[in-house]
Motif scaffolding. Structure first.
Motif, PDB file in Angstrom:
ATOM      1  N   LYS A   1       0.834  -1.209   0.000  1.00 37.34           N
ATOM      2  CA  LYS A   1       0.000   0.000   0.000  1.00 37.34           C
ATOM      3  C   LYS A   1       0.862   1.250   0.000  1.00 37.34           C
ATOM      4  N   LEU A   2       1.959   1.219   0.785  1.00 34.02           N
ATOM      5  CA  LEU A   2       2.869   2.360   0.807  1.00 34.02           C
ATOM      6  C   LEU A   2       3.493   2.582  -0.570  1.00 34.02           C
ATOM      7  N   ALA A   3       3.860   1.516  -1.224  1.00 35.57           N
ATOM      8  CA  ALA A   3       4.469   1.634  -2.548  1.00 35.57           C
ATOM      9  C   ALA A   3       3.494   2.243  -3.540  1.00 35.57           C
ATOM     10  N   ARG A   4       2.211   1.794  -3.482  1.00 34.19           N
ATOM     11  CA  ARG A   4       1.201   2.348  -4.386  1.00 34.19           C
ATOM     12  C   ARG A   4       0.987   3.835  -4.111  1.00 34.19           C
ATOM     13  N   THR A   5       0.963   4.205  -2.808  1.00 33.59           N
ATOM     14  CA  THR A   5       0.772   5.614  -2.431  1.00 33.59           C
ATOM     15  C   THR A   5       1.925   6.480  -2.928  1.00 33.59           C
ATOM     16  N   ALA A   6       3.148   5.945  -2.765  1.00 30.03           N
ATOM     17  CA  ALA A   6       4.326   6.697  -3.215  1.00 30.03           C
ATOM     18  C   ALA A   6       4.313   6.876  -4.727  1.00 30.03           C
ATOM     19  N   PHE A   7       3.889   5.810  -5.439  1.00 28.22           N
ATOM     20  CA  PHE A   7       3.835   5.896  -6.901  1.00 28.22           C
ATOM     21  C   PHE A   7       2.842   6.949  -7.353  1.00 28.22           C
ATOM     22  N   VAL A   8       1.642   6.960  -6.728  1.00 31.88           N
ATOM     23  CA  VAL A   8       0.618   7.951  -7.077  1.00 31.88           C
ATOM     24  C   VAL A   8       1.116   9.355  -6.798  1.00 31.88           C
ATOM     25  N   ALA A   9       1.814   9.549  -5.648  1.00 26.30           N
ATOM     26  CA  ALA A   9       2.325  10.871  -5.284  1.00 26.30           C
ATOM     27  C   ALA A   9       3.370  11.345  -6.281  1.00 26.30           C
ATOM     28  N   CYS A  10       4.274  10.434  -6.665  1.00 24.33           N
ATOM     29  CA  CYS A  10       5.311  10.802  -7.637  1.00 24.33           C
ATOM     30  C   CYS A  10       4.706  11.137  -8.994  1.00 24.33           C
ATOM     31  N   ALA A  11       3.695  10.363  -9.397  1.00 20.40           N
ATOM     32  CA  ALA A  11       3.034  10.629 -10.678  1.00 20.40           C
ATOM     33  C   ALA A  11       2.371  11.993 -10.668  1.00 20.40           C
ATOM     34  N   ALA A  12       1.733  12.322  -9.529  1.00 19.91           N
ATOM     35  CA  ALA A  12       1.067  13.623  -9.413  1.00 19.91           C
ATOM     36  C   ALA A  12       2.072  14.751  -9.483  1.00 19.91           C
ATOM     37  N   LEU A  13       3.215  14.580  -8.795  1.00 17.51           N
ATOM     38  CA  LEU A  13       4.253  15.610  -8.843  1.00 17.51           C
ATOM     39  C   LEU A  13       4.813  15.755 -10.252  1.00 17.51           C
ATOM     40  N   GLY A  14       4.953  14.630 -10.948  1.00 16.36           N
ATOM     41  CA  GLY A  14       5.452  14.688 -12.315  1.00 16.36           C
ATOM     42  C   GLY A  14       4.525  15.444 -13.232  1.00 16.36           C
ATOM     43  N   LEU A  15       3.213  15.206 -13.099  1.00 17.14           N
ATOM     44  CA  LEU A  15       2.233  15.922 -13.915  1.00 17.14           C
ATOM     45  C   LEU A  15       2.245  17.399 -13.574  1.00 17.14           C
ATOM     46  N   MET A  16       2.377  17.718 -12.276  1.00 18.73           N
ATOM     47  CA  MET A  16       2.404  19.116 -11.862  1.00 18.73           C
ATOM     48  C   MET A  16       3.613  19.822 -12.438  1.00 18.73           C
ATOM     49  N   HIS A  17       4.777  19.144 -12.391  1.00 16.41           N
ATOM     50  CA  HIS A  17       5.991  19.735 -12.931  1.00 16.41           C
ATOM     51  C   HIS A  17       5.863  19.974 -14.428  1.00 16.41           C
ATOM     52  N   ALA A  18       5.289  19.038 -15.146  1.00 16.24           N
ATOM     53  CA  ALA A  18       5.118  19.195 -16.601  1.00 16.24           C
ATOM     54  C   ALA A  18       4.194  20.350 -16.905  1.00 16.24           C
ATOM     55  N   ASP A  19       3.141  20.493 -16.070  1.00 17.71           N
ATOM     56  CA  ASP A  19       2.188  21.576 -16.292  1.00 17.71           C
ATOM     57  C   ASP A  19       2.845  22.931 -16.066  1.00 17.71           C
ATOM     58  N   ILE A  20       3.675  23.003 -14.991  1.00 18.21           N
ATOM     59  CA  ILE A  20       4.362  24.266 -14.701  1.00 18.21           C
ATOM     60  C   ILE A  20       5.346  24.593 -15.802  1.00 18.21           C
ATOM     61  N   ALA A  21       6.091  23.552 -16.274  1.00 19.00           N
ATOM     62  CA  ALA A  21       7.091  23.785 -17.314  1.00 19.00           C
ATOM     63  C   ALA A  21       6.455  24.298 -18.588  1.00 19.00           C
ATOM     64  N   GLY A  22       5.198  23.894 -18.860  1.00 22.61           N
ATOM     65  CA  GLY A  22       4.550  24.311 -20.088  1.00 22.61           C
ATOM     66  C   GLY A  22       3.656  25.514 -19.922  1.00 22.61           C
ATOM     67  N   ALA A  23       3.662  26.127 -18.755  1.00 20.67           N
ATOM     68  CA  ALA A  23       2.757  27.235 -18.485  1.00 20.67           C
ATOM     69  C   ALA A  23       3.314  28.546 -19.007  1.00 20.67           C
ATOM     70  N   ASP A  24       2.435  29.513 -19.178  1.00 16.39           N
ATOM     71  CA  ASP A  24       2.863  30.851 -19.554  1.00 16.39           C
ATOM     72  C   ASP A  24       3.654  31.477 -18.409  1.00 16.39           C
ATOM     73  N   THR A  25       4.616  32.324 -18.773  1.00 13.67           N
ATOM     74  CA  THR A  25       5.436  33.023 -17.780  1.00 13.67           C
ATOM     75  C   THR A  25       5.211  34.517 -17.912  1.00 13.67           C
ATOM     76  N   PHE A  26       4.673  35.136 -16.868  1.00 13.41           N
ATOM     77  CA  PHE A  26       4.419  36.574 -16.873  1.00 13.41           C
ATOM     78  C   PHE A  26       5.671  37.306 -16.411  1.00 13.41           C
ATOM     79  N   VAL A  27       6.103  38.302 -17.188  1.00 16.47           N
ATOM     80  CA  VAL A  27       7.323  39.051 -16.880  1.00 16.47           C
ATOM     81  C   VAL A  27       6.994  40.539 -16.774  1.00 16.47           C
ATOM     82  N   PRO A  28       6.991  41.119 -15.566  1.00 18.99           N
ATOM     83  CA  PRO A  28       6.813  42.570 -15.447  1.00 18.99           C
ATOM     84  C   PRO A  28       8.094  43.277 -15.892  1.00 18.99           C
ATOM     85  N   LEU A  29       7.936  44.375 -16.604  1.00 12.01           N
ATOM     86  CA  LEU A  29       9.088  45.085 -17.165  1.00 12.01           C
ATOM     87  C   LEU A  29       9.049  46.558 -16.762  1.00 12.01           C
ATOM     88  N   PRO A  30      10.219  47.218 -16.692  1.00 11.56           N
ATOM     89  CA  PRO A  30      10.277  48.569 -16.132  1.00 11.56           C
ATOM     90  C   PRO A  30       9.899  49.697 -17.084  1.00 11.56           C
TER      91      PRO A  30
END
Length: 218
Positions: free
Chosen positions: A6-35
């Protein structure tokens, strides 16, 4: 008793979720305020001209081309002009310079018209055009204007102009989410806002240019 499966399954789900989150952030728009930028010049007749770029920002987005050769950004800002005395005519002409593996910083953030002349001299192919969809190879840069205003010319035919015309002592142009689309650039790419303001009074006529700071396009 610890359920290791059960711990292994939980860890796998958590890692998968973090991986999806990281991919989403990497592909997200980046707002840059300029002077933005500001410059003040005095015309030959003593009229003081102050030009500012305020509220500047860029949103860098993953390109639809999805390759390192494609970049995309949406840019926003307001160009403001203020004169110490009324003018016969004021033309406000905003735009951007985009470069691929080339230094577009010139001599500083507010190097003004000298930078424009020097930049053009270093790039014989450089010219000004309308629209921000550009194709540039390494070591090249291009300049484009944001506005494309239609109206009749002196003979009644349709004409296009890259500037807004006003009179008096104040004027401004605002743009929101204008597109900069760049293709063909395998290395680093930058863009830089500028606004050229042509002021005509009863006894003087001059172009005042203000520059913002360069920013990366990814």
């Amino acid at each position: 008793m610890i359920d290791h499966k059960k711990l292994a399954r939980t860890a796998f789900v958590a890692c998968a979720a973090l991986g999806l989150m990281h991919a989403d952030i990497a592909g997200a728009d980046t707002f840059v305020p300029l002077p933005g930028g500001a410059v003040t010049e005095t015309l030959g007749d003593g009229t003081e001209v102050r030009v500012r770029i305020v509220g500047e920002s860029a949103t860098i987005s993953p390109s639809m081309g999805a390759t390192p050769l494609h970049r995309n950004a949406w840019v926003s800002a307001t160009a403001e002009v203020e004169l110490s005395a009324p003018a016969r005519a004021v033309k406000i002409e905003p735009g951007y310079i985009v470069g691929c593996q080339v230094d577009i910083a010139g001599g500083g953030a507010n190097s003004g018209a000298n930078y424009s002349s020097d930049w053009a001299g270093r790039n014989p192919s450089a010219g000004a055009s309308l629209g921000g969809n550009l194709s540039l190879g390494p070591g090249r840069a291009a300049k484009f204007y944001l506005l494309d205003l239609e109206g009749p010319d002196a003979f009644g035919s349709e004409s296009h102009r890259p500037f807004s015309r006003t009179t008096g002592t104040r004027g401004s142009v605002t743009w929101r989410n204008s597109t900069i689309g760049l293709s063909g650039c395998a290395g680093y790419a930058q863009a830089r806002v500028f606004t050229e303001v042509e002021v005509e009074t009863a006894t003087a006529k001059q172009v005042v240019t203000v520059w913002g700071l360069p920013f990366g396009l990814g």
